[in-house]
Design an enzyme around this catalytic site. Sequence first.
Site, PDB file in Angstrom:
ATOM      1  N   GLY A   1      14.275  -2.014  12.110  1.00 36.55           N
ATOM      2  CA  GLY A   1      13.905  -2.318  13.483  1.00 36.55           C
ATOM      3  C   GLY A   1      14.910  -3.313  14.040  1.00 36.55           C
ATOM      4  O   GLY A   1      15.318  -4.251  13.363  1.00 36.55           O
TER       5      GLY A   1
ATOM      6  N   THR B   1       2.467  -0.369   9.447  1.00 34.17           N
ATOM      7  CA  THR B   1       2.373  -1.791   9.110  1.00 34.17           C
ATOM      8  C   THR B   1       1.333  -2.514   9.981  1.00 34.17           C
ATOM      9  O   THR B   1       0.674  -3.442   9.504  1.00 34.17           O
ATOM     10  CB  THR B   1       3.748  -2.462   9.276  1.00 34.17           C
ATOM     11  OG1 THR B   1       4.290  -2.103  10.559  1.00 34.17           O
ATOM     12  CG2 THR B   1       4.723  -2.014   8.201  1.00 34.17           C
TER      13      THR B   1
ATOM     14  N   ALA C   1       0.808  -1.221   0.000  1.00 35.28           N
ATOM     15  CA  ALA C   1       0.000   0.000   0.000  1.00 35.28           C
ATOM     16  C   ALA C   1       0.840   1.269   0.000  1.00 35.28           C
ATOM     17  O   ALA C   1       0.338   2.351  -0.301  1.00 35.28           O
ATOM     18  CB  ALA C   1      -0.928   0.008   1.212  1.00 35.28           C
TER      19      ALA C   1
ATOM     20  N   LYS D   1       8.881 -10.791 -40.200  1.00 35.78           N
ATOM     21  CA  LYS D   1       7.703 -10.624 -39.343  1.00 35.78           C
ATOM     22  C   LYS D   1       6.629 -11.577 -39.810  1.00 35.78           C
ATOM     23  O   LYS D   1       6.361 -11.661 -41.011  1.00 35.78           O
ATOM     24  CB  LYS D   1       7.191  -9.186 -39.452  1.00 35.78           C
ATOM     25  CG  LYS D   1       6.006  -8.905 -38.578  1.00 35.78           C
ATOM     26  CD  LYS D   1       5.045  -7.905 -39.187  1.00 35.78           C
ATOM     27  CE  LYS D   1       4.161  -8.542 -40.249  1.00 35.78           C
ATOM     28  NZ  LYS D   1       3.046  -7.689 -40.671  1.00 35.78           N
TER      29      LYS D   1
ATOM     30  N   ARG E   1       9.835   7.864  -3.481  1.00 35.30           N
ATOM     31  CA  ARG E   1      11.236   8.029  -3.883  1.00 35.30           C
ATOM     32  C   ARG E   1      11.535   7.438  -5.266  1.00 35.30           C
ATOM     33  O   ARG E   1      12.591   7.706  -5.840  1.00 35.30           O
ATOM     34  CB  ARG E   1      12.164   7.423  -2.819  1.00 35.30           C
ATOM     35  CG  ARG E   1      12.366   8.347  -1.645  1.00 35.30           C
ATOM     36  CD  ARG E   1      13.119   7.677  -0.520  1.00 35.30           C
ATOM     37  NE  ARG E   1      12.266   6.756   0.218  1.00 35.30           N
ATOM     38  CZ  ARG E   1      12.714   5.916   1.167  1.00 35.30           C
ATOM     39  NH1 ARG E   1      13.993   5.869   1.459  1.00 35.30           N
ATOM     40  NH2 ARG E   1      11.877   5.127   1.803  1.00 35.30           N
TER      41      ARG E   1
ATOM     42  N   GLU F   1      12.052   0.120  16.850  1.00 33.52           N
ATOM     43  CA  GLU F   1      12.285   0.864  15.620  1.00 33.52           C
ATOM     44  C   GLU F   1      13.416   1.856  15.828  1.00 33.52           C
ATOM     45  O   GLU F   1      13.623   2.363  16.931  1.00 33.52           O
ATOM     46  CB  GLU F   1      11.001   1.578  15.176  1.00 33.52           C
ATOM     47  CG  GLU F   1       9.893   0.643  14.739  1.00 33.52           C
ATOM     48  CD  GLU F   1      10.331  -0.332  13.651  1.00 33.52           C
ATOM     49  OE1 GLU F   1      10.894   0.113  12.627  1.00 33.52           O
ATOM     50  OE2 GLU F   1      10.133  -1.551  13.814  1.00 33.52           O
TER      51      GLU F   1
ATOM     52  N   ALA G   1      19.540 -11.894 -52.544  1.00 34.99           N
ATOM     53  CA  ALA G   1      19.889 -10.716 -51.740  1.00 34.99           C
ATOM     54  C   ALA G   1      18.964  -9.552 -52.075  1.00 34.99           C
ATOM     55  O   ALA G   1      18.567  -9.367 -53.220  1.00 34.99           O
ATOM     56  CB  ALA G   1      21.339 -10.330 -52.010  1.00 34.99           C
TER      57      ALA G   1
ATOM     58  N   GLN H   1      -6.287  -0.321   2.022  1.00 35.59           N
ATOM     59  CA  GLN H   1      -5.890   0.521   3.147  1.00 35.59           C
ATOM     60  C   GLN H   1      -5.946   1.968   2.657  1.00 35.59           C
ATOM     61  O   GLN H   1      -5.109   2.396   1.866  1.00 35.59           O
ATOM     62  CB  GLN H   1      -4.464   0.156   3.591  1.00 35.59           C
ATOM     63  CG  GLN H   1      -4.045   0.857   4.866  1.00 35.59           C
ATOM     64  CD  GLN H   1      -2.562   0.687   5.175  1.00 35.59           C
ATOM     65  OE1 GLN H   1      -1.758   0.423   4.280  1.00 35.59           O
ATOM     66  NE2 GLN H   1      -2.199   0.851   6.435  1.00 35.59           N
TER      67      GLN H   1
HETATM   68  C1  UD1 Z   1       9.589  -1.815   8.738  1.00 35.63           C
HETATM   69  C2  UD1 Z   1       9.614  -2.431  10.129  1.00 35.63           C
HETATM   70  C3  UD1 Z   1      11.058  -2.572  10.581  1.00 35.63           C
HETATM   71  C4  UD1 Z   1      11.830  -3.405   9.591  1.00 35.63           C
HETATM   72  C5  UD1 Z   1      11.727  -2.802   8.197  1.00 35.63           C
HETATM   73  C6  UD1 Z   1      12.337  -3.735   7.183  1.00 35.63           C
HETATM   74  C7  UD1 Z   1       7.608  -1.691  11.247  1.00 35.63           C
HETATM   75  C8  UD1 Z   1       7.020  -0.722  12.212  1.00 35.63           C
HETATM   76  N1  UD1 Z   1       8.902  -1.560  11.031  1.00 35.63           N
HETATM   77  O1  UD1 Z   1      10.064  -0.495   8.848  1.00 35.63           O
HETATM   78  O2  UD1 Z   1      11.118  -3.188  11.850  1.00 35.63           O
HETATM   79  O3  UD1 Z   1      13.191  -3.497   9.955  1.00 35.63           O
HETATM   80  O4  UD1 Z   1      10.346  -2.614   7.830  1.00 35.63           O
HETATM   81  O5  UD1 Z   1      12.340  -3.113   5.939  1.00 35.63           O
HETATM   82  O6  UD1 Z   1       6.904  -2.552  10.759  1.00 35.63           O
HETATM   83  N2  UD1 Z   1       3.110  -0.458   4.303  1.00 35.63           N
HETATM   84  C9  UD1 Z   1       1.771  -0.496   4.008  1.00 35.63           C
HETATM   85  N3  UD1 Z   1       0.932   0.297   4.720  1.00 35.63           N
HETATM   86  C10 UD1 Z   1       1.369   1.127   5.691  1.00 35.63           C
HETATM   87  C11 UD1 Z   1       2.737   1.147   5.998  1.00 35.63           C
HETATM   88  C12 UD1 Z   1       3.588   0.336   5.281  1.00 35.63           C
HETATM   89  O7  UD1 Z   1       1.348  -1.221   3.106  1.00 35.63           O
HETATM   90  O8  UD1 Z   1       0.541   1.801   6.282  1.00 35.63           O
HETATM   91  C13 UD1 Z   1       4.039  -1.302   3.549  1.00 35.63           C
HETATM   92  C14 UD1 Z   1       5.012  -0.460   2.767  1.00 35.63           C
HETATM   93  O9  UD1 Z   1       4.540  -0.255   1.447  1.00 35.63           O
HETATM   94  C15 UD1 Z   1       6.269  -1.295   2.797  1.00 35.63           C
HETATM   95  C16 UD1 Z   1       6.163  -2.074   4.086  1.00 35.63           C
HETATM   96  O10 UD1 Z   1       4.810  -2.026   4.457  1.00 35.63           O
HETATM   97  O11 UD1 Z   1       6.316  -2.228   1.728  1.00 35.63           O
HETATM   98  C17 UD1 Z   1       7.075  -1.539   5.181  1.00 35.63           C
HETATM   99  O12 UD1 Z   1       6.744  -0.233   5.470  1.00 35.63           O
HETATM  100  P1  UD1 Z   1       7.858   0.867   5.764  1.00 35.63           P
HETATM  101  O13 UD1 Z   1       7.170   2.143   6.019  1.00 35.63           O
HETATM  102  O14 UD1 Z   1       8.886   0.822   4.724  1.00 35.63           O
HETATM  103  O15 UD1 Z   1       8.451   0.329   7.144  1.00 35.63           O
HETATM  104  P2  UD1 Z   1       9.911   0.640   7.719  1.00 35.63           P
HETATM  105  O16 UD1 Z   1       9.859   1.934   8.414  1.00 35.63           O
HETATM  106  O17 UD1 Z   1      10.933   0.426   6.693  1.00 35.63           O
END
Ligand code: UD1
Length: 490
Positions: free
Chosen positions: A145, A82, A11, A355, A16, A159, A384, A76
């Site tokens: 984390g 997460t 989601a 083709k 970036r 975290e 040719a 979502q």
């Molecule tokens: C998360 C973990 C961290 C871990 C890291 C690994 C948590 C709180 N932290 O951190 O411990 O080391 O990933 O990469 O879980 N996503 C959603 N909906 C949301 C938020 C995120 O679908 O509301 C998806 C994002 O698209 C992404 C993934 O979940 O693919 C992780 O989210 P991200 O915000 O990157 O978490 P990190 O801060 O990297």
Amino acid sequence: MNDLTVIVLAAGGGTRMKSKTMKVLHPIAGRSMLGHVLAAAQALEPTRIVAVVGNQREQVVPHVRELVPDAVIAVQESQDGTGHAVRVAWQALPAEARSGTVLVAYADTPLLQGDSLRAFADFHLGSQHAMSILSGRVPDPAGYGRVIRDASGVVAIVEEREATPEQAAVDEINSGILAFDADFLDAALPRIGNDNAKREYYLTDTVALAREDGRSVGAFVLDDVKQTEGANDRAQLASLAREMNSRVLTRWMREGVTVVDPESTWIDVDVKLARDVTILPGVQLLGATVVAEDAVVGPDCTLKDVEVGEGARVVRTHGELAVIGAGADVGPFSYLRPGTVVGAGGKIGAFVEAKNARIGDGAKVPHLSYVGDAEIGEGTNIGAGTIFANYDGVEKHRTTVGRHARTGSNNTFVAPVTIGDGAATGGGTVVREDVPPGALAVSAGPQRNLEGWAQRRRAGTKQGDAAEAASRPAASPGTTPGVGDGPPGG
Ligand code: UD1
Ligand code: MG
């Protein structure tokens, strides 16, 4: 088999990437990042897959539906973390499906392999843990984390933003992939709060909640932690792509394929290669390309969805949706467009574009030609510089050339037209009407020579002088040889 649910989080915004294409849909080695993760999930043969979508879901949902038609889609609306994402997934499931084991993975980790997920799931299933973490040790844990352990085992995931300096120094990280007992998850999700630096619902808070409940938490350290690496921007995407390519190449080399220059060779994950295939430098084998034993591809070829037969040779060629028969010879500088089928032992030579054309067994189009919408019989040789003129400006038409025909150089076949078995055409023929089997077709008018034209009309030029010199009587023996003095032929 166990009741297993895999939740894939897809989601996030992916800002970036700076792209109109949703981050997880960016391709790597012939599949989207999401496609790789879904394939790894499917390798577990789970009971159900839930995809959590949010940003650009109009792009993501059709893609998920195509790859996993029976996936549950959970929307979502706002990305509140997460923990929130998994809660949304949970609510999308009917009550009877909220059971068994639940695996959570992210959609942006394309290197993830099914067998690693399998080993992790087995680790969790074989334990009494309420939940398990797929963890890894990394030289630079920044951004992840941290997995915090004490004598009693894993006690928390902290975290980065909330970590004390001591916790921040821990090099065991949460890959993001977690396994839960459904009962524990069900009870824990409503208890996750957002009282933290990001004001997000952290799924990782479930670790501390399990410990509060007196339950244990496991951590399975994946040696090959690179598999869980995500791509947030295009530089990371390129670096993961190179890593994946190198893994694919290593696998094929171990299977008996010679890759002369791994640095300049790119092979998509779904390509299939037989033993003793040789790949020369500068080759990209893409999509569902298949190469049979003893074939040599390269240097400098791009083949997408192309079938290369046993012992065929393909040099400096661009091909798409084409079939190259066993022992056939293609290139250099050939362009095989969709629907081209080169028969066994056939040849498509330099600067030939084809083709929607079937070139029969042993048939040859060796030089400088366009073969569009055509059927060429076995053993036929096309001269040719032949153009199969398939387009009348409104519609496309087909040309058929029979078996063992010999057509002259610089011909134009104006479709629809048929040239019979064993027929021949003269140089420069424009074939507008069918040529019966065995006939010789000539369309050019008889040649007329206007004697002495250059001496009269180009007098004083080098051309005129050369013609003049050639027309003088032959010099006597011992003097400089002139035109016509040499031996015949040459
Ligand atoms: C998360 C973990 C961290 C871990 C890291 C690994 C948590 C709180 N932290 O951190 O411990 O080391 O990933 O990469 O879980 N996503 C959603 N909906 C949301 C938020 C995120 O679908 O509301 C998806 C994002 O698209 C992404 C993934 O979940 O693919 C992780 O989210 P991200 O915000 O990157 O978490 P990190 O801060 O990297
Ligand atoms: Mg992240």
